[in-house]
Scaffold this active site. Sequence first.
Site, PDB file in Angstrom:
ATOM      1  N   GLU A  78      33.938  44.702  17.204  1.00  0.00           N
ATOM      2  CA  GLU A  78      33.684  44.196  18.547  1.00  0.00           C
ATOM      3  C   GLU A  78      33.480  45.329  19.540  1.00  0.00           C
ATOM      4  O   GLU A  78      32.715  45.200  20.513  1.00  0.00           O
ATOM      5  CB  GLU A  78      34.823  43.274  18.996  1.00  0.00           C
ATOM      6  CG  GLU A  78      36.033  43.953  19.599  1.00  0.00           C
ATOM      7  CD  GLU A  78      36.895  44.682  18.579  1.00  0.00           C
ATOM      8  OE1 GLU A  78      37.865  45.328  18.986  1.00  0.00           O
ATOM      9  OE2 GLU A  78      36.602  44.596  17.362  1.00  0.00           O
ATOM     10  N   ASP A  79      34.134  46.478  19.319  1.00  0.00           N
ATOM     11  CA  ASP A  79      33.947  47.617  20.212  1.00  0.00           C
ATOM     12  C   ASP A  79      32.564  48.223  20.049  1.00  0.00           C
ATOM     13  O   ASP A  79      31.938  48.642  21.027  1.00  0.00           O
ATOM     14  CB  ASP A  79      35.034  48.662  19.962  1.00  0.00           C
ATOM     15  CG  ASP A  79      35.232  48.938  18.476  1.00  0.00           C
ATOM     16  OD1 ASP A  79      34.507  48.342  17.651  1.00  0.00           O
ATOM     17  OD2 ASP A  79      36.132  49.729  18.137  1.00  0.00           O
ATOM     18  N   ASN A 113      41.539  32.878  16.122  1.00  0.00           N
ATOM     19  CA  ASN A 113      41.764  34.307  15.974  1.00  0.00           C
ATOM     20  C   ASN A 113      40.410  35.007  15.878  1.00  0.00           C
ATOM     21  O   ASN A 113      39.741  34.964  14.843  1.00  0.00           O
ATOM     22  CB  ASN A 113      42.599  34.584  14.728  1.00  0.00           C
ATOM     23  CG  ASN A 113      42.813  36.073  14.495  1.00  0.00           C
ATOM     24  OD1 ASN A 113      42.669  36.879  15.412  1.00  0.00           O
ATOM     25  ND2 ASN A 113      43.145  36.438  13.270  1.00  0.00           N
ATOM     26  N   ARG A 164      52.694  41.112  16.977  1.00  0.00           N
ATOM     27  CA  ARG A 164      53.407  42.394  16.969  1.00  0.00           C
ATOM     28  C   ARG A 164      54.206  42.469  18.273  1.00  0.00           C
ATOM     29  O   ARG A 164      53.853  43.196  19.194  1.00  0.00           O
ATOM     30  CB  ARG A 164      52.444  43.575  16.845  1.00  0.00           C
ATOM     31  CG  ARG A 164      51.670  43.579  15.543  1.00  0.00           C
ATOM     32  CD  ARG A 164      51.133  44.938  15.204  1.00  0.00           C
ATOM     33  NE  ARG A 164      50.177  45.450  16.161  1.00  0.00           N
ATOM     34  CZ  ARG A 164      49.586  46.645  16.033  1.00  0.00           C
ATOM     35  NH1 ARG A 164      49.871  47.419  15.018  1.00  0.00           N
ATOM     36  NH2 ARG A 164      48.710  47.050  16.933  1.00  0.00           N
ATOM     37  N   ARG A 210      38.637  39.382  23.113  1.00  0.00           N
ATOM     38  CA  ARG A 210      38.933  40.528  23.970  1.00  0.00           C
ATOM     39  C   ARG A 210      38.000  40.580  25.166  1.00  0.00           C
ATOM     40  O   ARG A 210      38.378  41.046  26.252  1.00  0.00           O
ATOM     41  CB  ARG A 210      38.810  41.822  23.160  1.00  0.00           C
ATOM     42  CG  ARG A 210      39.062  43.080  23.949  1.00  0.00           C
ATOM     43  CD  ARG A 210      38.570  44.309  23.184  1.00  0.00           C
ATOM     44  NE  ARG A 210      39.260  44.510  21.935  1.00  0.00           N
ATOM     45  CZ  ARG A 210      40.388  45.212  21.808  1.00  0.00           C
ATOM     46  NH1 ARG A 210      40.949  45.765  22.874  1.00  0.00           N
ATOM     47  NH2 ARG A 210      40.950  45.364  20.627  1.00  0.00           N
ATOM     48  N   ASP A 249      47.204  47.014  21.829  1.00  0.00           N
ATOM     49  CA  ASP A 249      48.640  46.924  22.049  1.00  0.00           C
ATOM     50  C   ASP A 249      49.402  48.120  21.497  1.00  0.00           C
ATOM     51  O   ASP A 249      50.601  48.265  21.760  1.00  0.00           O
ATOM     52  CB  ASP A 249      49.194  45.623  21.447  1.00  0.00           C
ATOM     53  CG  ASP A 249      48.904  45.512  19.954  1.00  0.00           C
ATOM     54  OD1 ASP A 249      48.289  46.449  19.398  1.00  0.00           O
ATOM     55  OD2 ASP A 249      49.285  44.489  19.349  1.00  0.00           O
TER      56      ASP A 249
END
Length: 921
Positions: free
Chosen positions: A834-835, A725, A674, A730, A747
Amino acid sequence: ELMTGYTMLRNGGVGNGGQTCMLRWSNRIRLTWLSFTLFIILVFFPLIAHYYLTTLDEADEAGKRIFGPRAGSELCEVKHVLDLCRIRESVSEELLQLEAKRQELNSEIAKLNLKIEACKKSIENAKQDLLQLKNVISQTEHSYKELMAQNQPKLSLPIRLLPEKDDAGLPPPKVTRGCRLHNCFDYSRCPLTSGFPVYVYDSDQFAFGSYLDPLVKQAFQATVRANVYVTENAAIACLYVVLVGEMQEPTVLRPADLEKQLFSLPHWRTDGHNHVIINLSRKSDTQNLLYNVSTGRAMVAQSTFYAAQYRAGFDLVVSPLVHAMSEPNFMEIPPQVPVKRKYLFTFQGEKIESLRSSLQEARSFEEEMEGDPPADYDDRIIATLKAVQDSKLDQVLVEFTCKNQPKPSLPTEWALCGEREDRLELLKLSTFALIITPGDPRLLISSGCATRLFEALEVGAVPVVLGEQVQLPYHDMLQWNEAALVVPKPRVTEVHFLLRSLSDSDLLAMRRQGRFLWETYFSTADSIFNTVLAMIRTRIQIPAAPIREEVAAEIPHRSGKAAGTDPNMADNGDLDLGPVETEPPYASPKYLRNFTLTVTDCYRGWNSAPGPFHLFPHTPFDPVLPSEAKFLGSGTGFRPIGGGAGGSGKEFQAALGGNVQREQFTVVMLTYEREEVLMNSLERLNGLPYLNKVVVVWNSPKLPSEDLLWPDIGVPIMVVRTEKNSLNNRFLPWNEIETEAILSIDDDAHLRHDEIMFGFRVWREARDRIVGFPGRYHAWDIPHQSWLYNSNYSCELSMVLTGAAFFHKYYAYLYSYVMPQAIRDMVDEYINCEDIAMNFLVSHITRKPPIKVTSRWTFRCPGCPQALSHDDSHFHERHKCINFFVKVYGYMPLLYTQFRVDSVLFKTRLPHDKTKCFKFI
């Protein structure tokens, strides 16, 4: 033509042909006269009229001029030209005004030119002053260095002494059992700066290697290959490790043969100093292989010890190797809640040989028993426990006879009953697990007792050890009173009362700590070997090796595009973001206590840290985490640099403030194909104070466009290429991250500079927490008996999403290297959660909830393409993730909080001469 007509008349041509010719001749005459007449009118009439009018204008009566030029006032009296007059007057007036303005601007330009000249002179003077100040600073720094050199002696690394291969080393101790570090360990081979190199013998090259259990040998070799301390250069090694067990069955290896083979090791040096002999027990019936083997000055690490052979502070009691080549299956481990289970306590075992018959056996190492034989409490224990079971006050299960053939055991030891799977199923129903130590007090620990302890910790049954003489694994480094109860055998009648007096909160804390000890030090071959090395390294006061960092593979990119200023980002209300820093980015200070850490904090950091998990970087005994981790108290004891004099308004805004020294933070931004959204997000960071650098984690296998021009935001932008990927990228601890503070941001997140600055200020006051903006919470679904993920507005929260949050780099190490791999696999499977995993980890470590700042709930940029979170399956996957993570941890680590953090003077009415700290919408 006239002649033609005359000829025709004369000839009397009056016929039809003659008539036609006459008509033509007549028409031509008429046209000729008509043209001549018009010519006369058009030419002479204007001349006559002009002459006439001119003659009239020259008359003597001045007021009677008709066609001549007239005065302006007379002309304006004409009706059809009045509008033209008004226009002319308006234009004339505007021209006058423009002329006045032109003259005024010319005068201002002249003044500005004078000011420019004055400014140029001031700049030149300032340059001269700056040059003088630089010279003064340079001289001051030089003087400071000279003073420091005078007051501090020059230090150099200690000279490393490497004894020869045949060097006998230290003088032999008077008694073999008298071995301690000071008289049986050669410190000269282990300088503080050596890095603790460890040489491991290849067992296959020696005769005893053929007798080793294949699973034990394979697991040991696998963990050796991955260990950071292992070296192949035996000449520089500080420690030498040899694996001698567990042996295969049946194996006939006499103690004398094993002793002879040990003494023939290439680097034994006559007495085996700086050697560690490891005997791993995979089964509960493992015999004491080194019972009558003289090990010289070599340390012994095994699960079975008699008092005659155990040298306190020198030998090591280790955990049995139950999971040789397999990782623990977290899905089979029961949850830690509910606190109370079906049985209050359970015990199954059978004693093969009594204490009295055991005393008839040969004495160890030529020692004879002195005095009266010890009391045998086993009969009293059996009677007391049966009485508790018969009383029906609590549901307990005690069996002192195995239904099947009991496992082989040492004399006076309670043998295990049944298979491992059957024992685990019973322990899953037990709140406490009784472990009765052998009746022979000379047997300090046995493989059977260690196996019982292992299984109890694995399934969350709190161990209750009857027998205070027991030496539990790693007892000299771990405080077992936080995970188990050790009760003297004479108090067996009080055990029931003691167990019932424990509160649910204390019981749950012990269960959590036991689970942590099992995962960290017991569960796998890696954990056991790492723990053995960590204990020895801590004893000899060598700091741990720094944990590895992910080497960032930078993607080349072109920069130079001037970043614009987003008006939304520049609108900071009354907030002054502080002085603009002109110096280059600076990293957080390094952790400088590596060589004194093990001395000063030997029993403070690990055993006395708050909370049940004790995972802090100042921990000396830490086989996993780095000693160089910079966490919690980093900077503690320093005065805040640039902290100002306190107060409110501009005094607060002009400096970063806080209780620690100044610092910067690193933005880590995860992106996937992106480019336009990414460029806009990077431009919004332009001019952000205290920003060290931006690490863009490029999560796509497709590289950025070659013609993509990256913005210049005043700090370095590092674009990192990943191997695959994965959202776990992160949280990788990239080596390019040189600050303790990390701002993890999506982002497409849209944050104002004042919001980021306020979050950074709050994180500096709570460095062990996640501090961020989007809040979420978990809830219990009663109908389905499961956990749910909820993003609705609520009065409480338990998670702060890492799409816009600050956290310490320490947690990046934990997430990537310490957190169970099953959680990271789940994140890769769903490309989600993941958060949530990071929030679980931090709450599990700190037992504290995250901190939400400001009142905003969403932070997506307007007009950005849809992200993964807008998919319909997004929330269903997050429900599954939460329930899976709970199974892995064994309980729900997330904690609720009912407040958010705003500035002290948020929405406070102040006098006009004061400026508010922050002003948020």
